[in-house]
Enzyme design. Sequence first.
Site, mmCIF file in Angstrom:
data_model
loop_
_atom_site.group_PDB
_atom_site.id
_atom_site.type_symbol
_atom_site.label_atom_id
_atom_site.label_comp_id
_atom_site.label_asym_id
_atom_site.label_seq_id
_atom_site.Cartn_x
_atom_site.Cartn_y
_atom_site.Cartn_z
ATOM 1 N N LYS A 115 0.833 -1.215 0.000
ATOM 2 C CA LYS A 115 0.000 0.000 0.000
ATOM 3 C C LYS A 115 0.862 1.257 0.000
ATOM 4 O O LYS A 115 0.528 2.245 -0.638
ATOM 5 C CB LYS A 115 -0.943 0.014 1.206
ATOM 6 C CG LYS A 115 -2.092 -0.973 1.090
ATOM 7 C CD LYS A 115 -3.169 -0.677 2.127
ATOM 8 C CE LYS A 115 -4.323 -1.646 2.010
ATOM 9 N NZ LYS A 115 -5.323 -1.451 3.064
ATOM 10 N N LYS A 198 -4.631 -9.551 -6.338
ATOM 11 C CA LYS A 198 -5.832 -10.008 -5.632
ATOM 12 C C LYS A 198 -6.989 -9.053 -5.913
ATOM 13 O O LYS A 198 -6.765 -7.865 -6.194
ATOM 14 C CB LYS A 198 -5.562 -10.140 -4.130
ATOM 15 C CG LYS A 198 -5.363 -8.842 -3.397
ATOM 16 C CD LYS A 198 -5.295 -9.051 -1.884
ATOM 17 C CE LYS A 198 -5.162 -7.696 -1.199
ATOM 18 N NZ LYS A 198 -5.190 -7.720 0.242
ATOM 19 N N LYS A 201 -10.660 -3.871 -2.832
ATOM 20 C CA LYS A 201 -11.561 -2.715 -2.793
ATOM 21 C C LYS A 201 -10.912 -1.508 -3.456
ATOM 22 O O LYS A 201 -11.590 -0.608 -3.903
ATOM 23 C CB LYS A 201 -11.910 -2.369 -1.339
ATOM 24 C CG LYS A 201 -12.694 -3.464 -0.634
ATOM 25 C CD LYS A 201 -13.297 -2.939 0.677
ATOM 26 C CE LYS A 201 -13.798 -4.067 1.537
ATOM 27 N NZ LYS A 201 -12.801 -4.538 2.517
HETATM 28 P P1 TYM Z 1 -10.317 -6.360 4.344
HETATM 29 O O1 TYM Z 1 -11.492 -5.493 4.492
HETATM 30 O O2 TYM Z 1 -9.247 -5.952 3.411
HETATM 31 O O3 TYM Z 1 -10.740 -7.822 3.937
HETATM 32 C C1 TYM Z 1 -11.756 -8.491 4.629
HETATM 33 C C2 TYM Z 1 -11.592 -9.997 4.497
HETATM 34 O O4 TYM Z 1 -11.643 -10.383 3.134
HETATM 35 C C3 TYM Z 1 -10.480 -11.109 2.795
HETATM 36 N N1 TYM Z 1 -10.107 -10.737 1.425
HETATM 37 C C4 TYM Z 1 -9.911 -11.633 0.455
HETATM 38 N N2 TYM Z 1 -9.990 -12.956 0.442
HETATM 39 C C5 TYM Z 1 -9.741 -13.587 -0.718
HETATM 40 N N3 TYM Z 1 -9.432 -12.947 -1.849
HETATM 41 C C6 TYM Z 1 -9.351 -11.613 -1.894
HETATM 42 N N4 TYM Z 1 -9.069 -11.005 -3.027
HETATM 43 C C7 TYM Z 1 -9.590 -10.882 -0.692
HETATM 44 N N5 TYM Z 1 -9.601 -9.578 -0.382
HETATM 45 C C8 TYM Z 1 -9.914 -9.506 0.924
HETATM 46 C C9 TYM Z 1 -9.423 -10.683 3.795
HETATM 47 O O5 TYM Z 1 -8.447 -11.680 3.936
HETATM 48 C C10 TYM Z 1 -10.246 -10.498 5.042
HETATM 49 O O6 TYM Z 1 -10.465 -11.737 5.693
HETATM 50 N N6 TYM Z 1 -7.037 -6.325 7.985
HETATM 51 C C11 TYM Z 1 -8.325 -6.939 7.703
HETATM 52 C C12 TYM Z 1 -9.430 -6.369 8.551
HETATM 53 C C13 TYM Z 1 -9.248 -6.578 10.015
HETATM 54 C C14 TYM Z 1 -9.305 -7.827 10.689
HETATM 55 C C15 TYM Z 1 -9.110 -7.510 12.071
HETATM 56 C C16 TYM Z 1 -9.504 -9.134 10.272
HETATM 57 C C17 TYM Z 1 -9.004 -5.618 10.935
HETATM 58 N N7 TYM Z 1 -8.944 -6.181 12.191
HETATM 59 C C18 TYM Z 1 -9.091 -8.528 13.030
HETATM 60 C C19 TYM Z 1 -9.486 -10.150 11.245
HETATM 61 C C20 TYM Z 1 -9.275 -9.827 12.609
HETATM 62 C C21 TYM Z 1 -8.576 -6.726 6.216
HETATM 63 O O7 TYM Z 1 -7.719 -6.686 5.453
HETATM 64 O O8 TYM Z 1 -9.792 -6.531 5.825
#
Ligand code: TYM
Length: 335
Positions: A115, A198, A201
């Site tokens: 990022k 990947k 968003k």
């Molecule tokens: P975020 O919002 O980026 O993603 C949310 C969840 O979706 C999964 N994910 C994916 N899985 C497969 N393929 C993809 N292209 C893809 N893009 C996103 C992510 O692995 C995630 O499970 N840092 C976390 C948010 C967070 C969190 C936490 C998660 C903050 N605190 C505590 C677990 C526990 C995240 O990236 O969210």
Amino acid sequence: MTSKPRLFSGMQPSARSLHLGNFASALTQWNQMQSEYDAYFCIVDLHALTVPQDPEQLRESTRRTAAQYIAAGIDPKASTLFVQSHVDAHPKLAWILNTITGFGEASRMTQFKDKAAKQGKDSASVGLFAYPMLMAADILLYQTRAVPVGDDQKQHVELTRDLAERFNSRFGRTFEVPEVMTLKEGARIYDLQDPASKMSKSSTSDAGVVWILDDPAVTAKKIRSAVTDNDREIRFDRAKKPGVSNLLSINSALSGKGISQLEEEYAGKGYGDLKGELAELVVETLTPIRNRTLELLADPAELDRVLAGNADRASEIADATVRDAYEKVGLLLKP
Ligand code: TYM
């Protein structure tokens, strides 16, 4: 009090909708696990602030994310579904964890590196650098056993484990050491137009991302226009056939069929069949979730009420953990 093990997971409300990657790897697991665990599902709005956001849009996306969790099957009576900024303990514990994290250790986080590279080193915020420690705080506040995520988040959960062990050994047992849980198939979904990256968003090409709240006709078109290759063979090979492999992963995550079963079913068939049938499967899966989300969003006051009640439930546990951690590190507690 429940004796079920705890589960914690979350998503950022950083776009107008969740996408198919979020759904296939995370929401699907959450649904499967929520009855066996005392589950906490968070909308991590403080994390979303680590990259620039439009304030009104962020508020709206926070409600939309909550509505999509519920529409996808999360039951806010059985599980605790809440907004991160409603529970003050999260940034408080994050600060304590910042103080025991090495600068080099945080610099090695690949998500930060990616990022920060996208934004340019000088415009990336300190918040982006501190993102993983806030995530560790989210998890550790609830004495979490299981963290179901997509595989891009594994490294952050590993760091969380290290920080929990470090804190426990320096100050005495305070935190449960959590385990990461990822799905075997579909743990990572790639961009339909750029299957080396990947699905994200913050993708620059909208055509490569399937949004849960997209119109079904748009979704079907995106799947049918996914890039594949000049070959004709339908088989899973991430290195040589990233586009086709991605379509097979998505199919597997949604249908529950194994990759080898799908390869057998598609033997002798063409890419048109693969894409057409997948478009149908995705639309069939996402349309009821989209419709239910739109219904829930029609009554924002009720949604806000549910979120507030759940945040109170979360605060009870989180506040006790922060108090314990504050005391252990030597802060003078307010009587
Ligand atoms: P975020 O919002 O980026 O993603 C949310 C969840 O979706 C999964 N994910 C994916 N899985 C497969 N393929 C993809 N292209 C893809 N893009 C996103 C992510 O692995 C995630 O499970 N840092 C976390 C948010 C967070 C969190 C936490 C998660 C903050 N605190 C505590 C677990 C526990 C995240 O990236 O969210």
